[in-house]
Design a protein around this motif. Structure first.
Motif, PDB file in Angstrom:
ATOM      1  N   PHE A  21      17.562  95.025  49.962  1.00 39.88           N
ATOM      2  CA  PHE A  21      18.830  94.339  50.175  1.00 39.88           C
ATOM      3  C   PHE A  21      19.949  95.046  49.409  1.00 39.88           C
ATOM      4  N   ARG A  22      19.661  95.409  48.170  1.00 34.67           N
ATOM      5  CA  ARG A  22      20.674  96.097  47.351  1.00 34.67           C
ATOM      6  C   ARG A  22      20.986  97.480  47.913  1.00 34.67           C
ATOM      7  N   GLY A  46      24.956  89.405  39.952  1.00 41.53           N
ATOM      8  CA  GLY A  46      23.695  90.109  39.754  1.00 41.53           C
ATOM      9  C   GLY A  46      22.513  89.192  39.572  1.00 41.53           C
ATOM     10  N   ASP A  47      22.619  87.963  40.091  1.00 39.12           N
ATOM     11  CA  ASP A  47      21.532  86.992  39.964  1.00 39.12           C
ATOM     12  C   ASP A  47      20.622  87.028  41.188  1.00 39.12           C
ATOM     13  N   ARG A  48      19.496  86.346  41.081  1.00 31.68           N
ATOM     14  CA  ARG A  48      18.521  86.272  42.173  1.00 31.68           C
ATOM     15  C   ARG A  48      18.631  84.923  42.859  1.00 31.68           C
ATOM     16  N   LEU A  49      18.461  84.931  44.167  1.00 33.67           N
ATOM     17  CA  LEU A  49      18.586  83.692  44.922  1.00 33.67           C
ATOM     18  C   LEU A  49      17.348  82.808  44.825  1.00 33.67           C
ATOM     19  N   ASP A  50      16.269  83.335  44.242  1.00 31.72           N
ATOM     20  CA  ASP A  50      15.093  82.482  44.044  1.00 31.72           C
ATOM     21  C   ASP A  50      15.089  81.841  42.657  1.00 31.72           C
ATOM     22  N   ASP A  51      16.181  82.032  41.909  1.00 29.35           N
ATOM     23  CA  ASP A  51      16.314  81.405  40.597  1.00 29.35           C
ATOM     24  C   ASP A  51      16.896  80.000  40.775  1.00 29.35           C
ATOM     25  N   ASP A  52      16.292  79.011  40.129  1.00 23.41           N
ATOM     26  CA  ASP A  52      16.723  77.619  40.307  1.00 23.41           C
ATOM     27  C   ASP A  52      18.180  77.406  39.908  1.00 23.41           C
ATOM     28  N   ARG A  53      18.615  78.032  38.824  1.00 27.00           N
ATOM     29  CA  ARG A  53      19.998  77.848  38.379  1.00 27.00           C
ATOM     30  C   ARG A  53      20.983  78.447  39.375  1.00 27.00           C
ATOM     31  N   THR A  54      20.611  79.567  39.954  1.00 23.35           N
ATOM     32  CA  THR A  54      21.468  80.194  40.965  1.00 23.35           C
ATOM     33  C   THR A  54      21.600  79.301  42.179  1.00 23.35           C
TER      34      THR A  54
END
Length: 207
Positions: free
Chosen positions: A113-114, A180-188
Motif C-alpha cells: 500500500f505504501r 503514519g498509523d495502522r488501520l488495524d490499531d484500535d486507537r486509530t
C-alpha cells in the motif's frame, strides 16, 4: 511512463484473439515483485522476470502505466452493494471499517500500500490511470448508498455524494499517510469513527 516503445512485429494478431490469463498472471506477478522489491519497473525487467515475450507484453498492455495500475490493484475487489433499507449509517460505517480491516491482509500488505502511494504520487499519469481504471469503481457502492440517503431524506438534499465520499475516505488516508498509523490499531479506528460521526452529523438535515 506512458507507453512502451513500439516493438517490431512479425506476426499479425487476428481480431478477437482471447487473452491468456496465465500469461497475464505471470506479467502481473513480475511487476508486483519488482514493486515489492522497490525496483524500477521497466519493460526489459518485466520480460526477463516473467518469461513473457515483448510482443505478448505489448499486446496486453500498450502502456506501462496501465500495467502498473493493474498490478497495484491485484488482491483488491469492488465492494458489494450496501443495503439502504435499514440503518444506513450503520451499513455505510460497517462497509468502511470492513474494507479498512482488510488493508493488512496477506493479499494486500501494508508495505505494498505504501509503495502504491509512493508510485502514484511520483507519477501523475500513473495516478490518473489507477484512478480511472480501478479506484473509481470501488467508490460506487458507498456513493450509491449516500445518494439513496439523500433521496430518502436521511441526508441533506444539497449534498454532493462524490464530495462526501472524498471527505470520508480522507479520514482513513490521513491516518496512514500523514500520521503514519495502522488501520488495524484500535486507537486509530476510534479516531476514524469519531471523525466519521462528525461528518455524518454534518450531512444530516437541519431539523
Amino acid at each position: 511512463m506512458s507507453a512502451f516503445p513500439a516493438p517490431v512485429r512479425t506476426t499479425h494478431r487476428g481480431p478477437g484473439r482471447p487473452r491468456n490469463d496465465e500469461l497475464d498472471g505471470q506479467v502481473l506477478t513480475a511487476v508486483l515483485e519488482l514493486i515489492d522489491e522497490q525496483e524500477d519497473v521497466t519493460a526489459a525487467r518485466i520480460v526477463q522476470r516473467s518469461g513473457v515475450s515483448r510482443a505478448a507484453l505489448y499486446r496486453r498492455w500498450p502502456a506501462l502505466t496501465t500495467l502498473i495500475a493493474a498490478a497495484l490493484d491485484v488482491g483488491r475487489e469492488v465492494p458489494p452493494a450496501i443495503p439502504t433499507d435499514g440503518n444506513l449509517r450503520g451499513a455505510i460505517f460497517s462497509a468502511l471499517f470492513g474494507a479498512t480491516a482488510e488493508a493488512g491482509v496477506t493479499d494486500y500488505p501494508e508495505e505494498r500500500f505504501r509503495q502504491r502511494i509512493r508510485l502514484v504520487m511520483a507519477d501523475r499519469e500513473l495516478q490518473k490511470a489507477y484512478w480511472s481504471s480501478h479506484v473509481a469503481r470501488r467508490r460506487i457502492p458507498i456513493e450509491a448508498a449516500l445518494r439513496s440517503g439523500i433521496e430518502q431524506g436521511i441526508l441533506r438534499h444539497d449534498l454532493d455524494a462524490e464530495a462526501c465520499f472524498d471527505l470520508i475516505a480522507g479520514v482513513f488516508y490521513y491516518q496512514i499517510v500523514v500520521r503514519g498509523d495502522r488501520l488495524d490499531d484500535d486507537r486509530t479506528r476510534e479516531r476514524c469513527r469519531a471523525a466519521l460521526d462528525v461528518a455524518w452529523l454534518g450531512m444530516q438535515p437541519n431539523n
